[in-house]
Design a protein around this motif. Structure first.
Motif, PDB file in Angstrom:
ATOM      1  N   MET A  69      61.275   3.788  24.531  1.00 42.64           N
ATOM      2  CA  MET A  69      60.064   3.294  23.549  1.00 42.64           C
ATOM      3  C   MET A  69      60.446   2.029  23.380  1.00 42.64           C
ATOM      4  O   MET A  69      61.478   0.789  23.415  1.00 42.64           O
ATOM      5  CB  MET A  69      60.868   4.013  22.250  1.00 42.64           C
ATOM      6  CG  MET A  69      60.727   5.653  21.576  1.00 42.64           C
ATOM      7  SD  MET A  69      61.267   6.030  20.498  1.00 42.64           S
ATOM      8  CE  MET A  69      60.280   4.909  19.308  1.00 42.64           C
ATOM      9  N   LYS A  70      59.725   1.014  22.599  1.00 39.18           N
ATOM     10  CA  LYS A  70      59.536  -0.263  22.372  1.00 39.18           C
ATOM     11  C   LYS A  70      58.924  -0.184  21.114  1.00 39.18           C
ATOM     12  O   LYS A  70      57.379   0.152  20.491  1.00 39.18           O
ATOM     13  CB  LYS A  70      59.008  -1.667  23.292  1.00 39.18           C
ATOM     14  CG  LYS A  70      57.519  -0.696  23.649  1.00 39.18           C
ATOM     15  CD  LYS A  70      57.199  -2.022  25.408  1.00 39.18           C
ATOM     16  CE  LYS A  70      56.313  -1.977  26.048  1.00 39.18           C
ATOM     17  NZ  LYS A  70      55.857  -2.894  27.601  1.00 39.18           N
ATOM     18  N   GLY A  71      58.090  -2.088  20.642  1.00 39.90           N
ATOM     19  CA  GLY A  71      56.914  -1.537  19.812  1.00 39.90           C
ATOM     20  C   GLY A  71      57.490  -2.952  18.724  1.00 39.90           C
ATOM     21  O   GLY A  71      58.079  -4.124  18.952  1.00 39.90           O
ATOM     22  N   ARG A  90      55.004  -0.490  10.832  1.00 36.26           N
ATOM     23  CA  ARG A  90      55.379  -0.892  12.136  1.00 36.26           C
ATOM     24  C   ARG A  90      54.452   0.288  13.334  1.00 36.26           C
ATOM     25  O   ARG A  90      53.878   0.714  13.294  1.00 36.26           O
ATOM     26  CB  ARG A  90      57.084   0.638  12.564  1.00 36.26           C
ATOM     27  CG  ARG A  90      57.315   1.683  12.738  1.00 36.26           C
ATOM     28  CD  ARG A  90      56.305   2.612  11.477  1.00 36.26           C
ATOM     29  NE  ARG A  90      56.751   3.944  11.318  1.00 36.26           N
ATOM     30  CZ  ARG A  90      55.925   4.685  10.856  1.00 36.26           C
ATOM     31  NH1 ARG A  90      55.144   4.602   9.729  1.00 36.26           N
ATOM     32  NH2 ARG A  90      56.287   6.343  10.674  1.00 36.26           N
ATOM     33  N   LYS A  91      54.628  -0.167  14.680  1.00 34.72           N
ATOM     34  CA  LYS A  91      53.484   0.271  15.957  1.00 34.72           C
ATOM     35  C   LYS A  91      55.131   0.819  16.559  1.00 34.72           C
ATOM     36  O   LYS A  91      55.571   0.387  17.585  1.00 34.72           O
ATOM     37  CB  LYS A  91      53.086   0.052  16.322  1.00 34.72           C
ATOM     38  CG  LYS A  91      51.785   0.521  16.785  1.00 34.72           C
ATOM     39  CD  LYS A  91      51.121  -0.106  17.243  1.00 34.72           C
ATOM     40  CE  LYS A  91      49.818   0.099  18.438  1.00 34.72           C
ATOM     41  NZ  LYS A  91      48.475  -0.509  18.580  1.00 34.72           N
ATOM     42  N   TRP A  92      54.617   2.362  17.049  1.00 32.30           N
ATOM     43  CA  TRP A  92      55.897   2.533  18.393  1.00 32.30           C
ATOM     44  C   TRP A  92      55.168   2.997  19.858  1.00 32.30           C
ATOM     45  O   TRP A  92      53.974   3.526  19.866  1.00 32.30           O
ATOM     46  CB  TRP A  92      57.170   3.593  17.911  1.00 32.30           C
ATOM     47  CG  TRP A  92      57.614   3.597  16.873  1.00 32.30           C
ATOM     48  CD1 TRP A  92      58.184   3.934  16.164  1.00 32.30           C
ATOM     49  CD2 TRP A  92      58.828   2.919  17.531  1.00 32.30           C
ATOM     50  NE1 TRP A  92      58.905   3.681  15.590  1.00 32.30           N
ATOM     51  CE2 TRP A  92      59.323   2.736  15.943  1.00 32.30           C
ATOM     52  CE3 TRP A  92      59.436   2.045  18.579  1.00 32.30           C
ATOM     53  CZ2 TRP A  92      60.596   2.097  16.162  1.00 32.30           C
ATOM     54  CZ3 TRP A  92      61.003   1.920  18.630  1.00 32.30           C
ATOM     55  CH2 TRP A  92      61.552   1.516  17.253  1.00 32.30           C
ATOM     56  N   HIS A  93      55.716   2.308  20.741  1.00 35.91           N
ATOM     57  CA  HIS A  93      55.104   2.882  22.107  1.00 35.91           C
ATOM     58  C   HIS A  93      56.448   3.928  22.258  1.00 35.91           C
ATOM     59  O   HIS A  93      56.925   2.952  22.662  1.00 35.91           O
ATOM     60  CB  HIS A  93      54.867   1.664  23.596  1.00 35.91           C
ATOM     61  CG  HIS A  93      54.101   0.356  22.698  1.00 35.91           C
ATOM     62  ND1 HIS A  93      52.239   0.977  22.381  1.00 35.91           N
ATOM     63  CD2 HIS A  93      53.580  -0.573  21.686  1.00 35.91           C
ATOM     64  CE1 HIS A  93      51.625  -0.384  21.882  1.00 35.91           C
ATOM     65  NE2 HIS A  93      52.606  -1.421  21.536  1.00 35.91           N
ATOM     66  N   ILE A  94      56.001   4.910  22.898  1.00 33.15           N
ATOM     67  CA  ILE A  94      56.971   6.023  23.415  1.00 33.15           C
ATOM     68  C   ILE A  94      56.044   6.281  24.191  1.00 33.15           C
ATOM     69  O   ILE A  94      55.465   6.919  24.874  1.00 33.15           O
ATOM     70  CB  ILE A  94      56.633   7.281  22.241  1.00 33.15           C
ATOM     71  CG1 ILE A  94      56.841   6.350  21.050  1.00 33.15           C
ATOM     72  CG2 ILE A  94      58.179   7.773  23.307  1.00 33.15           C
ATOM     73  CD1 ILE A  94      57.235   7.817  20.075  1.00 33.15           C
ATOM     74  N   CYS A 129      63.388  10.611  17.501  1.00 32.96           N
ATOM     75  CA  CYS A 129      61.701  10.638  18.725  1.00 32.96           C
ATOM     76  C   CYS A 129      62.425  12.051  19.993  1.00 32.96           C
ATOM     77  O   CYS A 129      63.629  11.803  19.767  1.00 32.96           O
ATOM     78  CB  CYS A 129      62.088   9.359  19.654  1.00 32.96           C
ATOM     79  SG  CYS A 129      60.159   9.861  21.221  1.00 32.96           S
ATOM     80  N   GLU A 162      50.713   6.792  21.138  1.00 35.68           N
ATOM     81  CA  GLU A 162      51.496   5.859  20.373  1.00 35.68           C
ATOM     82  C   GLU A 162      51.930   6.142  18.146  1.00 35.68           C
ATOM     83  O   GLU A 162      51.250   7.318  18.537  1.00 35.68           O
ATOM     84  CB  GLU A 162      50.425   5.116  19.882  1.00 35.68           C
ATOM     85  CG  GLU A 162      49.754   3.871  21.185  1.00 35.68           C
ATOM     86  CD  GLU A 162      49.236   2.597  20.951  1.00 35.68           C
ATOM     87  OE1 GLU A 162      48.493   2.711  20.031  1.00 35.68           O
ATOM     88  OE2 GLU A 162      48.846   1.917  21.512  1.00 35.68           O
ATOM     89  N   GLU A 165      62.857  -2.740  23.958  1.00 27.34           N
ATOM     90  CA  GLU A 165      62.574  -1.992  24.441  1.00 27.34           C
ATOM     91  C   GLU A 165      63.785  -1.226  24.900  1.00 27.34           C
ATOM     92  O   GLU A 165      64.737  -1.569  24.645  1.00 27.34           O
ATOM     93  CB  GLU A 165      62.281  -1.527  26.213  1.00 27.34           C
ATOM     94  CG  GLU A 165      62.159  -0.445  27.288  1.00 27.34           C
ATOM     95  CD  GLU A 165      61.664  -0.497  27.470  1.00 27.34           C
ATOM     96  OE1 GLU A 165      60.046  -0.781  27.766  1.00 27.34           O
ATOM     97  OE2 GLU A 165      61.854  -1.059  29.143  1.00 27.34           O
ATOM     98  N   GLU A 206      52.406   5.048  14.965  1.00 24.87           N
ATOM     99  CA  GLU A 206      51.968   4.130  13.977  1.00 24.87           C
ATOM    100  C   GLU A 206      51.914   4.400  12.292  1.00 24.87           C
ATOM    101  O   GLU A 206      51.129   5.336  12.068  1.00 24.87           O
ATOM    102  CB  GLU A 206      50.816   2.395  13.999  1.00 24.87           C
ATOM    103  CG  GLU A 206      49.877   3.280  13.824  1.00 24.87           C
ATOM    104  CD  GLU A 206      48.466   1.822  14.619  1.00 24.87           C
ATOM    105  OE1 GLU A 206      48.493   0.679  14.019  1.00 24.87           O
ATOM    106  OE2 GLU A 206      48.294   2.528  15.567  1.00 24.87           O
TER     107      GLU A 206
END
Length: 128
Positions: free
Chosen positions: A97-99, A50-54, A88, A63, A118, A65
């Motif tokens: 957040m999204k990813g 998984r990879k998150w953009h916060i 989080c 990020e 998101e 991951e």
């Protein structure tokens, strides 16, 4: 609540503010989220990474991951679902957040991405 179907996988996200783990006076805000994944494909899949953009409301971006989710790499057969909880922390009372997940079709061994829609994290005092 946010949800999306991507590459035949439904991703549903619910967010919960955690006041018992937050300290607004020290700019510490904790949120939990519950994610439900459901496999609408005709083949089994495995969640590999998984990879998150916060983002927070001060413009801070980070990020995250890694392998799997909460220490596992679940397999979902056609029609099956998998649910997990995670969290989080933010330095502001609002963020998002999204990813994406990297998954593998277990029949063909082909890897593909599933979008995590998101979603916003807002402390209740801010929502009023």
């Amino acid at each position: 609540m946010s949800n999306m179907i991507s590459a035949g996988i439904m991703v549903n996200v619910e967010v919960f503010y955690q006041p018992e783990y937050s300290n607004p006076l020290q700019s510490e805000y904790m949120f939990a989220y519950r994610i439900t994944l459901e496999n609408y494909n005709s083949y089994p899949v495995q969640l590999l990474r998984r990879k998150w953009h916060i983002f927070d409301s001060n413009g801070l971006y980070r990020e995250v991951e890694g392998e799997g989710v909460v220490g596992v790499q679940p397999v979902l057969h056609p029609g099956e679902s998998y649910q997990y909880m995670s969290g989080c922390n933010l330095n502001t009372d609002m963020g998002k957040m999204k990813g994406f997940y990297e998954m593998e079709n277990l029949d063909t061994k082909k890897k593909f991405q599933v979008i995590i829609p998101e979603f916003e994290m807002i402390a209740p005092a801010k929502a009023n």
